[in-house]
Design a protein around this motif. Sequence first.
Motif, PDB file in Angstrom:
ATOM      1  N   LEU A 812     -42.716  -4.787  -4.457  1.00 47.02           N
ATOM      2  CA  LEU A 812     -42.889  -5.974  -5.300  1.00 47.02           C
ATOM      3  C   LEU A 812     -41.981  -5.933  -6.529  1.00 47.02           C
ATOM      4  N   LEU A 813     -41.802  -4.761  -7.104  1.00 45.06           N
ATOM      5  CA  LEU A 813     -40.909  -4.650  -8.267  1.00 45.06           C
ATOM      6  C   LEU A 813     -39.472  -4.996  -7.857  1.00 45.06           C
ATOM      7  N   TRP A 814     -39.052  -4.492  -6.687  1.00 42.48           N
ATOM      8  CA  TRP A 814     -37.700  -4.790  -6.196  1.00 42.48           C
ATOM      9  C   TRP A 814     -37.579  -6.297  -5.936  1.00 42.48           C
ATOM     10  N   GLU A 815     -38.571  -6.846  -5.260  1.00 39.52           N
ATOM     11  CA  GLU A 815     -38.546  -8.262  -4.897  1.00 39.52           C
ATOM     12  C   GLU A 815     -38.602  -9.152  -6.138  1.00 39.52           C
ATOM     13  N   GLY A 816     -39.500  -8.811  -7.075  1.00 42.58           N
ATOM     14  CA  GLY A 816     -39.649  -9.617  -8.276  1.00 42.58           C
ATOM     15  C   GLY A 816     -38.386  -9.656  -9.102  1.00 42.58           C
ATOM     16  N   ASN A 817     -37.736  -8.540  -9.250  1.00 43.65           N
ATOM     17  CA  ASN A 817     -36.499  -8.504 -10.035  1.00 43.65           C
ATOM     18  C   ASN A 817     -35.382  -9.275  -9.336  1.00 43.65           C
ATOM     19  N   PHE A 818     -35.325  -9.204  -7.976  1.00 48.83           N
ATOM     20  CA  PHE A 818     -34.315  -9.943  -7.217  1.00 48.83           C
ATOM     21  C   PHE A 818     -34.529 -11.449  -7.393  1.00 48.83           C
ATOM     22  N   GLN A 820     -36.045 -13.056  -9.774  1.00 51.29           N
ATOM     23  CA  GLN A 820     -35.779 -13.495 -11.153  1.00 51.29           C
ATOM     24  C   GLN A 820     -34.293 -13.788 -11.347  1.00 51.29           C
ATOM     25  N   VAL A 821     -33.444 -13.009 -10.683  1.00 51.69           N
ATOM     26  CA  VAL A 821     -31.998 -13.148 -10.867  1.00 51.69           C
ATOM     27  C   VAL A 821     -31.424 -14.251  -9.982  1.00 51.69           C
ATOM     28  N   HIS A 822     -31.920 -14.397  -8.740  1.00 48.16           N
ATOM     29  CA  HIS A 822     -31.268 -15.255  -7.747  1.00 48.16           C
ATOM     30  C   HIS A 822     -31.936 -16.599  -7.503  1.00 48.16           C
ATOM     31  N   MET A 823     -32.922 -16.950  -8.280  1.00 49.16           N
ATOM     32  CA  MET A 823     -33.620 -18.215  -7.997  1.00 49.16           C
ATOM     33  C   MET A 823     -33.462 -19.244  -9.110  1.00 49.16           C
ATOM     34  N   GLU A 824     -32.453 -19.095  -9.939  1.00 48.84           N
ATOM     35  CA  GLU A 824     -32.281 -20.029 -11.045  1.00 48.84           C
ATOM     36  C   GLU A 824     -32.076 -21.464 -10.557  1.00 48.84           C
ATOM     37  N   ASP A 825     -31.380 -21.649  -9.383  1.00 46.11           N
ATOM     38  CA  ASP A 825     -31.100 -22.998  -8.873  1.00 46.11           C
ATOM     39  C   ASP A 825     -32.048 -23.411  -7.752  1.00 46.11           C
ATOM     40  N   HIS A 826     -33.018 -22.564  -7.480  1.00 48.11           N
ATOM     41  CA  HIS A 826     -33.939 -22.836  -6.383  1.00 48.11           C
ATOM     42  C   HIS A 826     -34.960 -23.905  -6.787  1.00 48.11           C
ATOM     43  N   VAL A 827     -35.249 -24.868  -5.892  1.00 47.35           N
ATOM     44  CA  VAL A 827     -36.243 -25.903  -6.155  1.00 47.35           C
ATOM     45  C   VAL A 827     -37.627 -25.335  -5.838  1.00 47.35           C
ATOM     46  N   PRO A 828     -38.565 -25.323  -6.813  1.00 47.22           N
ATOM     47  CA  PRO A 828     -39.894 -24.792  -6.544  1.00 47.22           C
ATOM     48  C   PRO A 828     -40.560 -25.527  -5.388  1.00 47.22           C
ATOM     49  N   GLU A 829     -41.344 -24.809  -4.631  1.00 48.89           N
ATOM     50  CA  GLU A 829     -41.963 -25.346  -3.414  1.00 48.89           C
ATOM     51  C   GLU A 829     -42.775 -26.608  -3.687  1.00 48.89           C
ATOM     52  N   ARG A 830     -43.489 -26.652  -4.784  1.00 52.94           N
ATOM     53  CA  ARG A 830     -44.348 -27.798  -5.065  1.00 52.94           C
ATOM     54  C   ARG A 830     -43.560 -29.013  -5.548  1.00 52.94           C
ATOM     55  N   GLN A 831     -42.283 -28.795  -5.888  1.00 51.46           N
ATOM     56  CA  GLN A 831     -41.446 -29.923  -6.308  1.00 51.46           C
ATOM     57  C   GLN A 831     -40.532 -30.408  -5.181  1.00 51.46           C
ATOM     58  N   ALA A 832     -40.410 -29.631  -4.098  1.00 51.55           N
ATOM     59  CA  ALA A 832     -39.503 -29.985  -3.003  1.00 51.55           C
ATOM     60  C   ALA A 832     -40.091 -31.110  -2.156  1.00 51.55           C
ATOM     61  N   LEU A 833     -39.174 -31.933  -1.535  1.00 54.19           N
ATOM     62  CA  LEU A 833     -39.641 -33.013  -0.661  1.00 54.19           C
ATOM     63  C   LEU A 833     -40.242 -32.460   0.612  1.00 54.19           C
TER      64      LEU A 833
END
Length: 976
Positions: A812-818, A820-833
């Motif tokens: 989880l620490l590895w995943e969480g840090n990844f 945080q860095v790579h999802m700046e342009d990702h559309v959150p699931e609840r906002q996606a069509l």
Amino acid sequence: MYLNCKTFFSYRYGTFSTEQLVAAGTDAGASSLAITNINNTADAWDFVQYCHSAGIHPVLGTEIRNGDHFCYLLLAKNNTGFLHINRFLTEHLQAKKPFPARPVMDDSVWVVYALGMAAPAQLSLNELIGVQPTEVNKLFGIDLSAYSTKFVVRQPVTFQDRTFYSVHRLLRAIDKNIVLSKQEDKHKAAIHEYFMPMTTIMEQFKQYPQIVTNTLRVMECCEIQMDFKVDKNKQAFTASKEDDRILLEKLAMDGLHYRYGSRNKQAHERMLKELKIINDLQFNAYFLIAWDVLRYARDRRFFYVGRGSGANSIVAYCLQITDVDPIQLDLYFERFLNPYRTSPPDFDIDFSWKDRDEIIDYILKRYGKDHVALLGMHTTFQRRAIVRELGKVYGLPKAEIDRLSRGEYNTNDNNHRQIIRFGDLIKDFPNHVSIHPGGMLISELPIAQYTALEMPPKGFPTTQIDMFVAENVGLFKLDILSQRGLGHIKDTIELVREHHQVDLDIHQVEKFKKDPKVAAQIRSADTIGCFYIESPSMRGVLRKLRCDDYLTLVAASSIIRPGVGSSGMMQQYIWRFHNPEKFEYLHPVMKELLEETYGVMVYQEDVIKVAHYFGGLDMGEADILRRAMSGKYRGNKEMKRLEQQFFRNCEERGHPEKVAREVWRQIESFGGYSFSKAHSASFAVESYQSLYLKTYYPVEFMVAVINNFGGFYSRELYFQQLKKAGADVQAPCVNNSEYLTDLKEGKVFVGFIHVQHLEQQFVEKLLAERVRNGAYLHLQDFIERTEVGIEQLNLLIKVGAFRFTGRTKKQLLWEGNFLQVHMEDHVPERQALFAEEPVSFELPMLPDNDREDMMKEMEMMGFPIGNVFELVDDDLGRYPLAKELPGLLGKEVLVLGYLVCTKETMTREKRELMHFGTFLDAAGDWLDTVHFPEAARKWPFQGRGFYRLKGRVIEEFGVYSVMVGEMEKVGLKPVG
């Protein structure tokens, strides 16, 4: 001439006590003195009394300052002027706003400016200019003829002599938090601010006799009146005192029927007797105000406990101010009220710490902010604090200051000698005003008639005078106290209602007293979390007395107090309790008075009875003795007189001197620590309420204890007790935990509040989002919805709050840090069509380590979720458990314990340091130890953790412990 005198109530500035100031003024030949402490009137009424005793005319006032800047003096011409001064101070102190350059005062107040601060032509009739003797030369060139009545002599008095000038400078440096070498002239008083002899002052002003005459005129026209000791509390609850009498009688009689039924002749007769005395002493309003406050509390479903001497009263019992039956306990009536008593009986009313502020707010609104205030008190400089402050002023390094605070002085070092010398002079000086633990004043006239009010951080107006001044003036406090034990009770009842659909009546105390399961709980001293009876010392007393009934618990609540304990009478009481036929009373009168307590003075009432019937003191004198024992009497001159009278009376009555001296020794040993029997009985009532809840709802009770953050022990111990009660304790979880610890689906989830460095604001956001949109689906969902920062996320991962995902903490620490860095342009699931799958990872196996997790929990929360004994680097099987000690009595043993707490004490004869230790063994049971001086010196405690203890098993009244001869700390198993 002395219209600008200060005492040490000019905090960190003046060096006179109030009494010393008046004595010094007398020696200087003053016929009149004005007390003008900086921005306060804290000791004004003491000053008035000292002046009257010395034959000096007192003038009351204050010196107004904005920081280091002198603004003006305010002198009261009369009581109305003093009222205006106090209101003026109150307005500015409470709002924390600067004082104006020119105050608006009516003709009841003199305003005195410093020379050069105001032009004589612009002054009003009540405004003056003060000229110091050192400033006379500045009068040359000023045409005084037109304004001759506008000038007065102003000789400031701040310190006694050059020695105390040095004390003053040190106090100013402490106040500014600077080293002495950085002190500037504006920070301190001028060196001439002492009682300059009258002849010197006259010589300085010989060319200006009109100024001297003006000064005398100003002082003489100031006249303060005060009838000391006359009741100034609110005089009537209703429209009149007669209406008060009628209402109190009606309420009391209604309550009599509720408490005793309609046929209890003894209760009825006592009720009538009390009502007559209450009315004769004009205390009807006091009782009705207490009743009114508690009626409001009951309406708000607030829990409370009424304590204090008022619990000796059947009227208080019938008004539901207390839950203590004075007839059942044979409570001493004269301890409640007697014709000699001038002050009302005490009602100490405890509320939950969560509810107390609302009660105070109600009293303020109900009786008016002009008439209600919290009672102030003065914190004083004590030895260790003085050493630390003076060490900083002298510029000493922290390590050296630490050594000095432990008493490690080098008498060859000049700084050390100065700290010792001046520390002795500063000790007991007032440091600042604080808040009395619970006292409130409700006055007939405005409070400002007697004192200025401040606004400490608590947010309620607080008097500058303390309890002693208030009572001397005639203002008697009502104690509105806060207590976390009542929070335990209230929260437990709510948890039981929520999870068991049971509505408990916690006031069925008589039922609790007769419950065999509750009795067994007390007898085994399984009392952790229960108000007043959970400490190691108290649990030891309960076990030694084999306590399982209310009356024994009442006695236990009192004999544990230092007064009884330090005199050796606690041990005597326990021995006599078990051996009632094997001891002799000191005197036949003592048997008659103290048979219930086996000849031991346990309660304040016992001391009053002994002082009166054995020592011949009248009830008025006995009441002074009682007040001295409870710390409510200031000064020991009267105590010395009572002691002499006691021995004279004993001699006249033919009591053997040896017996009389032993009786007085026992009286003296009570010090400021004794309880009234009613007080102990009130504590025992609350103890029974807690015990009942702990007995039948142990999990809910311990959760409530944890959530009220109060008790004798650490959070770790309460969580350990929670697990011992059978609770399935779970680490914090983002989908199940609340901010506080909570029960959910049969499990206890640790609250987020226990995770160090986890921000409350973020937790509130996490919880609000969960309420709005449901449980978190996975780590990515949590990050998207909460916009959590990396530091807060890592804290939650490390404490195990995402274990529902099925991934290890390392993954989880590895995943969480990844993410945080790579999802700046990702559309959150609840906002996606369209629904999107979460980002997937191929991660290597990164298993968690149980011991590593427990260590991390201890680091982050202060306690592990699992069994702490799994961490110790030792073989648990080689050590006997606490339950096996009875079979090893007198033998040498080696035991292993996890430290819970220690208690330091001094041996009685040689005054050497020794310890009592409280540990847990591997079974989670209590392991008690005794460390006598030699062992305490040789094997000191080294903080929390595991200890290997070698010693002999000893026993006292059926309680077993280990007398330690050797002790060493045991390490933890390496992680891996």
